[in-house]
Design a protein around this motif. Sequence first.
Motif, PDB file in Angstrom:
ATOM      1  N   LEU A  27       0.588  -1.615   0.509  1.00  0.00           N
ATOM      2  CA  LEU A  27      -0.166   0.360   0.063  1.00  0.00           C
ATOM      3  C   LEU A  27       0.726   1.425  -0.511  1.00  0.00           C
ATOM      4  N   GLU A  28       0.344   2.436  -1.029  1.00  0.00           N
ATOM      5  CA  GLU A  28       1.768   3.485  -0.808  1.00  0.00           C
ATOM      6  C   GLU A  28      -0.474   4.382  -0.971  1.00  0.00           C
ATOM      7  N   PHE A  29       0.880   5.578  -0.304  1.00  0.00           N
ATOM      8  CA  PHE A  29      -0.469   7.199  -0.044  1.00  0.00           C
ATOM      9  C   PHE A  29       0.476   8.095  -1.786  1.00  0.00           C
ATOM     10  N   LYS A  30      -0.338   8.410  -2.150  1.00  0.00           N
ATOM     11  CA  LYS A  30       0.730  10.045  -2.951  1.00  0.00           C
ATOM     12  C   LYS A  30      -0.793  10.953  -2.667  1.00  0.00           C
ATOM     13  N   ARG A  31      -0.200  12.375  -2.509  1.00  0.00           N
ATOM     14  CA  ARG A  31      -1.014  13.248  -2.675  1.00  0.00           C
ATOM     15  C   ARG A  31      -1.740  13.566  -3.642  1.00  0.00           C
ATOM     16  N   LYS A  32      -1.009  13.688  -4.708  1.00  0.00           N
ATOM     17  CA  LYS A  32      -0.564  13.502  -6.009  1.00  0.00           C
ATOM     18  C   LYS A  32      -0.322  12.751  -7.117  1.00  0.00           C
ATOM     19  N   ALA A  33      -0.226  12.555  -8.229  1.00  0.00           N
ATOM     20  CA  ALA A  33       0.494  12.219  -9.367  1.00  0.00           C
ATOM     21  C   ALA A  33       0.932  13.652 -10.236  1.00  0.00           C
ATOM     22  N   SER A  34       1.708  14.446  -9.925  1.00  0.00           N
ATOM     23  CA  SER A  34       2.640  15.943 -10.453  1.00  0.00           C
ATOM     24  C   SER A  34       3.554  15.390 -10.821  1.00  0.00           C
ATOM     25  N   HIS A  35       4.536  14.137  -9.988  1.00  0.00           N
ATOM     26  CA  HIS A  35       5.122  13.186 -11.129  1.00  0.00           C
ATOM     27  C   HIS A  35       5.268  12.143 -11.327  1.00  0.00           C
ATOM     28  N   PRO A  36       4.267  12.044 -12.403  1.00  0.00           N
ATOM     29  CA  PRO A  36       3.961  10.746 -12.775  1.00  0.00           C
ATOM     30  C   PRO A  36       4.626   8.814 -13.474  1.00  0.00           C
ATOM     31  N   ARG A  95       7.138   4.144 -11.798  1.00  0.00           N
ATOM     32  CA  ARG A  95       8.189   3.478 -10.571  1.00  0.00           C
ATOM     33  C   ARG A  95       7.540   2.294  -9.191  1.00  0.00           C
ATOM     34  N   GLU A  96       6.719   3.378  -8.655  1.00  0.00           N
ATOM     35  CA  GLU A  96       5.897   2.706  -7.603  1.00  0.00           C
ATOM     36  C   GLU A  96       5.132   1.449  -8.349  1.00  0.00           C
ATOM     37  N   MET A  97       3.704   1.730  -9.486  1.00  0.00           N
ATOM     38  CA  MET A  97       3.206   0.270  -9.989  1.00  0.00           C
ATOM     39  C   MET A  97       4.881  -0.705 -10.368  1.00  0.00           C
ATOM     40  N   ILE A  98       5.851  -0.130 -10.984  1.00  0.00           N
ATOM     41  CA  ILE A  98       6.156  -1.221 -11.460  1.00  0.00           C
ATOM     42  C   ILE A  98       7.061  -2.297 -10.093  1.00  0.00           C
ATOM     43  N   ALA A  99       7.011  -1.551  -9.288  1.00  0.00           N
ATOM     44  CA  ALA A  99       7.446  -2.425  -7.876  1.00  0.00           C
ATOM     45  C   ALA A  99       6.733  -3.056  -7.744  1.00  0.00           C
ATOM     46  N   PHE A 100       5.517  -2.693  -7.033  1.00  0.00           N
ATOM     47  CA  PHE A 100       4.437  -3.640  -6.715  1.00  0.00           C
ATOM     48  C   PHE A 100       4.118  -5.366  -8.220  1.00  0.00           C
ATOM     49  N   ALA A 101       4.181  -4.347  -9.561  1.00  0.00           N
ATOM     50  CA  ALA A 101       3.977  -5.688  -9.856  1.00  0.00           C
ATOM     51  C   ALA A 101       4.827  -6.163 -10.179  1.00  0.00           C
ATOM     52  N   ALA A 139      -7.032  13.969   1.703  1.00  0.00           N
ATOM     53  CA  ALA A 139      -7.013  15.347   1.061  1.00  0.00           C
ATOM     54  C   ALA A 139      -7.841  15.245  -0.603  1.00  0.00           C
ATOM     55  N   GLY A 140      -8.129  14.048  -1.154  1.00  0.00           N
ATOM     56  CA  GLY A 140      -8.609  14.173  -2.376  1.00  0.00           C
ATOM     57  C   GLY A 140      -8.278  14.799  -3.232  1.00  0.00           C
ATOM     58  N   ILE A 141      -8.536  14.559  -4.829  1.00  0.00           N
ATOM     59  CA  ILE A 141      -7.742  15.164  -5.945  1.00  0.00           C
ATOM     60  C   ILE A 141      -9.439  16.016  -6.693  1.00  0.00           C
ATOM     61  N   LYS A 142      -9.022  17.184  -6.926  1.00  0.00           N
ATOM     62  CA  LYS A 142      -9.957  17.876  -7.440  1.00  0.00           C
ATOM     63  C   LYS A 142     -10.429  17.163  -9.448  1.00  0.00           C
ATOM     64  N   TYR A 143      -9.563  16.837 -10.118  1.00  0.00           N
ATOM     65  CA  TYR A 143      -9.243  16.351 -11.065  1.00  0.00           C
ATOM     66  C   TYR A 143      -8.377  15.325 -11.569  1.00  0.00           C
ATOM     67  N   PRO A 144      -9.394  14.338 -11.299  1.00  0.00           N
ATOM     68  CA  PRO A 144      -8.971  12.850 -11.104  1.00  0.00           C
ATOM     69  C   PRO A 144      -8.741  12.038 -12.805  1.00  0.00           C
ATOM     70  N   ASP A 145      -9.543  12.475 -13.449  1.00  0.00           N
ATOM     71  CA  ASP A 145      -8.910  12.006 -15.282  1.00  0.00           C
ATOM     72  C   ASP A 145      -8.152  13.012 -15.593  1.00  0.00           C
ATOM     73  N   GLU A 146      -7.348  13.905 -15.743  1.00  0.00           N
ATOM     74  CA  GLU A 146      -6.125  14.154 -15.592  1.00  0.00           C
ATOM     75  C   GLU A 146      -4.998  13.777 -14.895  1.00  0.00           C
ATOM     76  N   GLU A 147      -5.057  13.797 -13.876  1.00  0.00           N
ATOM     77  CA  GLU A 147      -4.167  12.671 -13.163  1.00  0.00           C
ATOM     78  C   GLU A 147      -4.348  11.320 -14.153  1.00  0.00           C
ATOM     79  N   LEU A 148      -5.417  10.631 -14.296  1.00  0.00           N
ATOM     80  CA  LEU A 148      -5.124   9.271 -14.843  1.00  0.00           C
ATOM     81  C   LEU A 148      -3.963   9.190 -16.519  1.00  0.00           C
TER      82      LEU A 148
END
Length: 225
Positions: free
Chosen positions: A32-41, A46-52, A70-79
Amino acid sequence: MKKTKNSATTNIKSEEVLELQRLVFEGEGHQLEFKRKASHPEKIVREMIAFANTEGGTILIGVDDNGALAGIKYPDEELLSIREALSKHVRQPFVYHDSLITLSENSFVLRLDIPPNLKRPILFWVDSKNFESYVRVNDMSVKASDEMTEIIRRKRQKKDIRFYFAEHELALMKYLDKYPAITSNEFQKLTGLNQYSASRKLILLVLANVLKITATEKGDLYSRI
């Protein structure tokens, strides 16, 4: 090759919010990993690769390190930024599932669930010639050494491993009778082997389930099973 992707869809079912709260209460850990935002995708990738490459896991985007939602306002942009980074840096088929949890009208948590990849090790291509790989250790994603990457690849092949307990292996076992672990450099000094030969022997001993390898930020540690 096209990667498996799932579009984020809003889901406000209370059971998913409760599940989110349960996960957050557990705190960051091996899966399990927490991220405030995806400012640095690229960091998210790299986190996804580590889990995989390890036992799979979940990334929650919109959650502070202290567990605050905290939540994010524009999830589609982050994704979208994460998908673009995946497309740029990962060349192998990569399976993950994304879902969206609504906290309020303008606040969401993006959840990424990554299973162990059957084709691991998954590589992160820095550019056209250079790549890295990552594994999950406790609550950190650690860059995998060449030895760790080779062990992950060969474990997937499930071939029988044959080796002989000779002079160098016996010296290693005596060392591990006294000390809890050894590094590749220490093994080289102990036996007088060159880097390549020491690395090959340690890899074989891990694949034969004589030793286990633990990645750390300062290098791999080898210890008895």
